[in-house]
Each structure stands twice: as structure tokens, then as C-alpha cells.
Design a protein around this motif. Structure first.
Motif, mmCIF file in Angstrom:
data_model
loop_
_atom_site.group_PDB
_atom_site.id
_atom_site.type_symbol
_atom_site.label_atom_id
_atom_site.label_comp_id
_atom_site.label_asym_id
_atom_site.label_seq_id
_atom_site.Cartn_x
_atom_site.Cartn_y
_atom_site.Cartn_z
ATOM 1 N N GLU A 338 0.881 -1.139 0.134
ATOM 2 C CA GLU A 338 0.117 -0.013 -0.146
ATOM 3 C C GLU A 338 1.049 1.156 -0.097
ATOM 4 N N TRP A 339 0.246 2.537 -0.512
ATOM 5 C CA TRP A 339 0.853 3.646 -0.533
ATOM 6 C C TRP A 339 0.810 4.294 1.085
ATOM 7 N N VAL A 340 1.786 4.634 1.753
ATOM 8 C CA VAL A 340 1.665 5.197 3.028
ATOM 9 C C VAL A 340 2.686 6.594 3.027
ATOM 10 N N GLN A 351 4.873 0.671 0.489
ATOM 11 C CA GLN A 351 5.393 -0.211 1.532
ATOM 12 C C GLN A 351 4.685 -1.578 1.209
ATOM 13 N N PRO A 352 5.795 -2.591 0.815
ATOM 14 C CA PRO A 352 5.580 -4.138 0.499
ATOM 15 C C PRO A 352 4.962 -4.461 1.687
ATOM 16 N N ALA A 353 3.793 -5.489 1.330
ATOM 17 C CA ALA A 353 3.121 -5.961 2.429
ATOM 18 C C ALA A 353 3.834 -7.008 3.266
ATOM 19 N N GLU A 354 5.003 -7.731 2.596
ATOM 20 C CA GLU A 354 5.733 -8.496 3.119
ATOM 21 C C GLU A 354 6.944 -8.026 4.162
ATOM 22 N N GLY A 355 7.079 -6.700 3.966
ATOM 23 C CA GLY A 355 8.016 -5.978 4.741
ATOM 24 C C GLY A 355 9.184 -5.503 3.658
ATOM 25 N N GLY A 356 10.412 -5.084 4.397
ATOM 26 C CA GLY A 356 11.249 -4.675 3.141
ATOM 27 C C GLY A 356 11.386 -3.063 3.474
ATOM 28 N N ILE A 359 9.584 2.425 -0.829
ATOM 29 C CA ILE A 359 10.158 3.004 -2.122
ATOM 30 C C ILE A 359 9.296 4.292 -2.369
ATOM 31 N N SER A 360 9.997 5.253 -2.570
ATOM 32 C CA SER A 360 9.470 6.624 -2.867
ATOM 33 C C SER A 360 8.923 6.926 -4.023
ATOM 34 N N ALA A 361 8.043 7.688 -4.267
ATOM 35 C CA ALA A 361 7.271 8.014 -5.534
ATOM 36 C C ALA A 361 8.298 8.361 -6.906
ATOM 37 N N GLU A 362 9.326 9.061 -6.350
ATOM 38 C CA GLU A 362 10.601 9.242 -7.411
ATOM 39 C C GLU A 362 11.331 8.168 -7.954
ATOM 40 N N GLN A 363 11.606 7.244 -6.878
ATOM 41 C CA GLN A 363 12.207 5.935 -7.064
ATOM 42 C C GLN A 363 11.195 5.197 -8.130
ATOM 43 N N TRP A 364 9.954 5.122 -7.786
ATOM 44 C CA TRP A 364 9.089 4.464 -8.603
ATOM 45 C C TRP A 364 8.879 5.018 -10.033
#
Length: 434
Positions: A338-340, A351-356, A359-364
Motif C-alpha cells: 500500500e501507499w503510505v 510499503q510492500p506487505a511482506e516488509g522490506g 520505495i519513494s514516488a521518485e524511485q517508482w
């Protein structure tokens, strides 16, 4: 009292007003009774009798008891000068009764004719309604029942559909319509003998007045083509209906009890490849070739809208390309997440559901552009292979397999890039370029 000329006068009046002589006798008796009861000393319970052969009328009476019930024998109480009195008072009552009888006859003529078609001449028009002269009565054509952009011209002859017949103190009020779908059915009954005889039936009708109409026809005789019967030789029959409707387009389609087949035919003139029916939602998903999409939808959605009204199904039209894109999208596996909002920076991150790592919007955006460039240069298969290799490398790095061979910073950078690219390619909100 007897008047030999009275019978001739009553017969002439009956012929002129279209009223039976017996009805006039009843009106005359009521008028004379009303005139008698206005005389001083008139009996409370009295009535007038008229001999239909000699037109001799007498006033008869009976006495009443304390309870107001008639007792004793009937007796004649006709005044000596009743003829003069009757002549003075009966004229007004007689005229009123004749008007009432005329109104009643006009109402009876049109009562129960809701759904019939009538021809009238336009008398006058204003912003509220138009009056049609039907001969003995006038019909009311409200503004809401008039076809848009159809300007009524006084003196023009038009056909209209009877919507309602009201009984008022001034006579019957007939409300007619030029927009009702029933007008289409009645016009075809006039032009197509097979419909009037019941061989061909109009099963459904959908209309947008002044623009376009769709009708579904069915034949009870397998040897009779319902569409051909309605169209006529060289379109002569349907042309007469179109002319009466001032050029309104009419689509005639064969009725079918098979829902997918009926929906496909209702979208004529568009060619339909496939129809999928969902009975739970009442939706018909229609698949058409790409070049038929605009024709199936019609101008401002008119063709699809009329087809939905005609069939009773909610029509959802898709091209083959749109269907392929939806299927590809549905078959793709998306990563959960989800986006947080990052509490430290206040930026929106994935934020991936499995953790980790988030990722920022710019990196995306950068990863999406990178994937798009690789897909253009090497093709989609190369992108998939690269993502799989990055995923394997990231998994191995997590287990410490490549940690000694690679420097800390390069390995961490490669892992971050792989994480970004994997998230872009598998997130629940992928880029439109991916």
C-alpha cells in the motif's frame, strides 16, 4: 295537452344533434316537471308523462304520508295554462339537458379508447399545449407530449396517440401524444396488414422521439418474414411511417427468445462478435471488432441506449482490444502492499506487505521509465527475465551468498534497484507505461 308539431320539431332536433328521440322525450319530461314545481301550490310528489305517439303530456301526482312515502292513487294535476308556462320555462332547461346529453355522448364515444390513434387538424398552439380538432371534439396535445424541434403548423393534419380521456363539466378532455412508443405500433398497424391481422407482432419498442426508434418484430407464421413485412416492397411501408414521424429513423430487428442473440440483433447495424449474459446483474457484455465500436455505441450512445431499452438488459460494449487489455491486466500477478506517508519525510512511499524497504514516488517513477526503455529496446520477455534475475540476486544477497564477492555499497544499490523494479512491475497500482 297535445301538439302535432312537437313531434316534428323533436325529430328534427334529434337529427341535428345526433340524439335519439327517446332521449329528447326524457329531457322534455324533466323540463316540464321542473316548470310545474315552480308553480304556486304545486304538489310535492309529481311527475310528467308524455305519450310518444301523440306527444300528449300530463302532470301526475300522489299524496305523501308523514314519512314522505307516496300513498293513494295517482291523479292528474295538469294546470289549465300549462302549455304557456311550459313554453316559457322548458326552453332553458331543454337546452341545458341537450348540452349535457351531447357531452355525455362525446365522452362515451372516446371513453375506453386509450391506446387508439386519431387524426386531427392543428387549431392553435402556444408554449403550453396544442389543440387538435378531431371533428366533434378537441384534443389536447401538451408540450411534454410533443416531439422536440417539431413545430406544429396550424391547419396541418397529424396523427396522435390517445393517452387519457377525462370527464369534465365542460365535456370530455382528450389528451394525446406524439412521443408515446404506442404511436409507432399503431402506425405500423395501419400500414402493415400482417400486424393488423395478428400474423406479425411488435414484441418491443424503444424510442427517442424525433431521433430514432427500434422495434423488435416476431412472426407467428414461419412462412412470413416479420422484418420484410414491416419494411415492404422497396421500403414502401416503413417509409410511410417515417414520413408521418417527420423523418424519424426506424430500425426493425427480428425478436429472439435467446437473450444473447436478441441483444446482438438489437445493436444493428453494428456487427457483434460475442455476447455474454450475466443474469445476476442483468448485464449483457457485448464484444465487437475494433472498427465496429463507434457504430455499436452510436452517436452520443444512442444505439446502445435504445438497444438496452429494447432488450431490457444493461448493455456494456467493449472492443476486442479492450477485452484483451482487461484480460492481460487480470492475469497479471500483483504484489501486495500500500501507499503510505513516511512519518520522517512526509512523502508518499510504497510499503510492500511482506516488509522490506519502502520505495519513494521518485524511485517508482525512475524505475518505471527504466522498465519502459528496456521493454522498447529488448522486448517484454527481456524485461521479465531481467526482473527474475534481479529477484534471484536479491534473494541470494539476503542469504549472504554474494555478500563476500561484492562490495557492500554496490550490492546494496543493486538490491534497492531490483526492489524498485519489482515493485513497479508487480504493485497494485502499476504505471500505465509498464
Amino acid at each position: 295537452m297535445s301538439n302535432p308539431d312537437l313531434m316534428d320539431a323533436l325529430q328534427a332536433l334529434a337529427a341535428d344533434k345526433g340524439i335519439s328521440v327517446d332521449t329528447l322525450f326524457g329531457a322534455l319530461a324533466d323540463a316540464l316537471e321542473s316548470a310545474y314545481k315552480r308553480l304556486p301550490g304545486a304538489h310535492e310528489y309529481a311527475w310528467v308523462t308524455i305519450d310518444p305517439e301523440t306527444v300528449e303530456f300530463r302532470v301526475m301526482a300522489q299524496e305523501l304520508d308523514e314519512d314522505g312515502e307516496p300513498i293513494g292513487e295517482e291523479f292528474d294535476v295538469t294546470p289549465a295554462d300549462f302549455g304557456r308556462i311550459a313554453a316559457q320555462t322548458a326552453k332553458q332547461v331543454m337546452s341545458q339537458r341537450i348540452r349535457e346529453v351531447e357531452r355525455e355522448m362525446k365522452y362515451e364515444e372516446y371513453a375506453g379508447r386509450e391506446g387508439d390513434i386519431v387524426t386531427g387538424i392543428i387549431q392553435q398552439t402556444d408554449s403550453r399545449y396544442t389543440l387538435l380538432d378531431l371533428g366533434r371534439v378537441e384534443a389536447l396535445l401538451p408540450q411534454a407530449e410533443q416531439v422536440p424541434y417539431e413545430k406544429p403548423e396550424p391547419g396541418a393534419r397529424v396523427k396522435a396517440y390517445i393517452v387519457e380521456v377525462r370527464k369534465t363539466a365542460k365535456g370530455p378532455q382528450i389528451v394525446v401524444s406524439r412521443t408515446h412508443p404506442g404511436l409507432i405500433k399503431r402506425l405500423f398497424e395501419l400500414e402493415v396488414p400482417e400486424i393488423a391481422d395478428g400474423v406479425v407482432e411488435i414484441k418491443a419498442c424503444a424510442r427517442e422521439p424525433g431521433a430514432r426508434t427500434k422495434i423488435a418484430v416476431w412472426s407467428n407464421d414461419p412462412n412470413v418474414d416479420p422484418v420484410g413485412a414491416c419494411v415492404g416492397a422497396r421500403g414502401a411501408r416503413v417509409r410511410m411511417v417515417v414520413n408521418e414521424l417527420r423523418g424519424e429513423k426506424i430500425d426493425i430487428v427480428p425478436f429472439s427468445e435467446d437473450a444473447p442473440d436478441f441483444v446482438a440483433k438489437a445493436l444493428s447495424p453494428a456487427k457483434v462478435k460475442e455476447v455474454r449474459i450475466d443474469e445476476e446483474t442483468g448485464t449483457a457484455e457485448v464484444i465487437v471488432p475494433d472498427y465496429q465500436l463507434s457504430l455499436a455505441i452510436g452517436k452520443e450512445g444512442q444505439n446502445a441506449r435504445l438497444a438496452a431499452r429494447l432488450t431490457g438488459w444493461r448493455v456494456d460494449i467493449k472492443s476486442e482490444s479492450q477485452l484483451a487489455e482487461e484480460q492481460a491486466y487480470a492475469n497479471q500477478e500483483w504484489a501486495e502492499g500500500e501507499w503510505v506517508v513516511d512519518p520522517e519525510t512526509g512523502e508518499q512511499v510504497w510499503q510492500p506487505a511482506e516488509g522490506g524497504e519502502a520505495i519513494s514516488a521518485e524511485q517508482w517513477s525512475q524505475a518505471a521509465e527504466s522498465l519502459a526503455e528496456r521493454e522498447v529496446e529488448d522486448g517484454p520477455d527481456a524485461v521479465v527475465e531481467a526482473l527474475e534475475a534481479d529477484a534471484q540476486q536479491r534473494a541470494a544477497a539476503a542469504e549472504g551468498v554474494d555478500g563476500e564477492d561484492s562490495g557492500g555499497e554496490p550490492e546494496e544499490a543493486a538490491e534497492t534497484a531490483a526492489t524498485v523494479e519489482d515493485a513497479v512491475s508487480t504493485s497494485s497500482e502499476p504505471s500505465s507505461e509498464t
